[in-house]
Motif scaffolding. Sequence first.
Motif, short mmCIF file in Angstrom:
data_model
loop_
_atom_site.label_atom_id
_atom_site.label_comp_id
_atom_site.label_asym_id
_atom_site.label_seq_id
_atom_site.Cartn_x
_atom_site.Cartn_y
_atom_site.Cartn_z
N SER A 1 0.90 -1.02 -0.02
CA SER A 1 -0.21 -0.15 0.06
C SER A 1 1.05 1.20 -0.51
O SER A 1 0.59 2.29 -0.28
CB SER A 1 -1.10 -0.35 1.65
OG SER A 1 -1.60 -0.94 1.06
N VAL A 2 1.89 1.37 0.11
CA VAL A 2 2.95 2.60 0.91
C VAL A 2 3.51 2.25 -1.11
O VAL A 2 3.30 4.35 -1.04
CB VAL A 2 4.52 1.69 1.51
CG1 VAL A 2 5.37 3.00 1.80
CG2 VAL A 2 3.87 1.79 3.05
N LEU A 3 3.67 1.60 -1.25
CA LEU A 3 4.13 1.87 -2.92
C LEU A 3 3.02 2.55 -3.96
O LEU A 3 3.56 3.43 -5.13
CB LEU A 3 4.97 0.38 -3.44
CG LEU A 3 5.59 0.02 -2.65
CD1 LEU A 3 6.46 -1.40 -3.37
CD2 LEU A 3 6.98 0.82 -2.72
N VAL A 4 1.68 2.26 -3.89
CA VAL A 4 0.76 2.12 -4.25
C VAL A 4 0.39 3.87 -3.93
O VAL A 4 0.44 5.10 -4.86
CB VAL A 4 -0.56 1.60 -3.63
CG1 VAL A 4 -1.76 2.07 -5.11
CG2 VAL A 4 -0.29 0.02 -4.80
N TYR B 1 -15.09 5.32 -8.81
CA TYR B 1 -17.04 4.74 -8.61
C TYR B 1 -16.95 2.75 -8.70
O TYR B 1 -17.30 2.39 -8.30
CB TYR B 1 -17.87 5.25 -10.15
CG TYR B 1 -18.80 4.97 -9.73
CD1 TYR B 1 -20.11 5.00 -9.50
CD2 TYR B 1 -18.93 3.87 -10.70
CE1 TYR B 1 -21.10 4.95 -9.49
CE2 TYR B 1 -20.24 2.68 -11.32
CZ TYR B 1 -22.14 3.27 -10.05
OH TYR B 1 -22.57 3.11 -9.80
N PHE B 2 -15.82 2.65 -9.80
CA PHE B 2 -16.09 0.99 -9.37
C PHE B 2 -15.30 0.81 -7.94
O PHE B 2 -15.17 -0.64 -7.67
CB PHE B 2 -15.14 0.40 -10.97
CG PHE B 2 -16.36 0.78 -11.61
CD1 PHE B 2 -17.50 0.05 -12.07
CD2 PHE B 2 -16.36 1.99 -13.23
CE1 PHE B 2 -18.58 0.25 -12.70
CE2 PHE B 2 -17.13 1.78 -13.47
CZ PHE B 2 -18.14 0.95 -14.11
N LEU B 3 -13.39 1.52 -8.25
CA LEU B 3 -12.99 0.51 -6.90
C LEU B 3 -13.86 0.77 -5.53
O LEU B 3 -13.65 0.05 -5.14
CB LEU B 3 -12.02 2.00 -6.81
CG LEU B 3 -10.54 1.75 -7.89
CD1 LEU B 3 -9.87 2.28 -7.57
CD2 LEU B 3 -9.97 0.12 -7.70
N LEU C 1 -6.88 3.21 -3.68
CA LEU C 1 -6.11 1.52 -3.54
C LEU C 1 -4.84 1.25 -1.97
O LEU C 1 -5.14 1.06 -1.81
CB LEU C 1 -5.31 1.62 -4.85
CG LEU C 1 -6.43 1.38 -5.89
CD1 LEU C 1 -5.14 0.85 -7.10
CD2 LEU C 1 -6.96 -0.09 -6.08
N ALA C 2 -4.50 2.52 -1.71
CA ALA C 2 -3.39 2.02 -1.06
C ALA C 2 -3.67 2.66 0.50
O ALA C 2 -3.76 1.67 1.25
CB ALA C 2 -2.48 3.90 -0.75
#
Length: 401
Positions: free
Chosen positions: A84-87, A131-133, A253-254
């Motif tokens: 998650s950090v990299l994202v 929206y989809f995430l 995402l993160a």
Amino acid sequence: MYIVENKGGAIALILFAILCGGSFAPAMSFMERRGRLPQHIYLDYSIANFLVAVLIAFTFGQIGPGKVGMPNFFTQLSQDNWPSVLVAMAGGLALSLGNMICQYAWAFVGLSLVNIIVCCMIVDLGTTVNYFLDGRINRAEFLFPGVACFMVAVVLSSILHSSNAKDKKEKLSSLGVDFSANQISRDLEISKDSDAEGSNTAPNLAKPGTAEFLAQIEKRRSIKAAGTSTTRGLAVVLFAGLCFFVFSPAFNLATNDQWHLLKKGVPHLVVYTAFFYFYLSGFVIAVCVNIWLLYRPIASVPASTMEAYLRDWNGRHWALLSSLLCGFCNDFQFMGGQAAVFATADAVMASPLICTIWDIILFGEYRRSSRKTYFLLTSMLTLFVIAIGVLLASAGHRKTA
């Protein structure tokens, strides 16, 4: 740790973020138009931006005890949350690169038009991805009409730019001056002292909107872009927009790990931890690129040195103000997005409404223009107001516990 858990508080944060987001770009452009080198401006901006992220993480991220599944900032620094950090860092790189490109695009195409096109790309692409995430939490019957309003605003802004450019060309032709930096430099004399970087005294400008005013601005600014190809300018803007649209979904995402990158039992990144890593990567890339640009500048900008940058205090307070506004804009956007979902938080991209108002007040843009230009400007701003309302009406509510 301070967490926004209700939709009303989230919407209030998003509205405040719109005000901050629409004000930081004019603050940066203000000094470039007065001759300060863009490399100097952005180095100040990126350093202060990172300090804002650190301040927010150390305060909001540490206030009170952590919650179940939402540890405080210092606790998360030692956890195995590197995917998650990299994202988050990838999102920070994209945002920083987009901001650096925009700094030059403002000179090529204009402050308000650049921000409108970029923000509409973020909304049209980034909001759809979010929206989809977010599992379609938003009310689609409001969300996508709001996105459509942004798309129409882009079309209007392009026509507006063309009309405004034609108005400027007609004004300058009355002086016998072609709309190019070289011709302006030859035909118009402005005090050399007023152009010198480091001067705190602005020259006596002509009335905003006049041919003399436009010519003086172009003579004085550090990025000599007048007369360049519109196609080239728009290409730069579109590239910046592609960089920008990545950052909001990446942050989403993160913090929510929709792709299940984290090991089982590892808490998701809280907003403040993701925000810290987000700005850390942006800070590193911005410093490296702008130090390189000091010695190998682009867009006809004069070369400089680290020593010259450290001694240049002219307008530094404007760069610091800009970084504060941008830092709080992004933080409030992400805090609001965590509660009211990120697709709704992308309403922050209506900040060109505020930016255009500053553009008119500070830089005299669109003044003394044709009726066609005024009609297009009014129509475009009206659509932004509608888009803000419709996007906010689409807000859902994400459970934080």
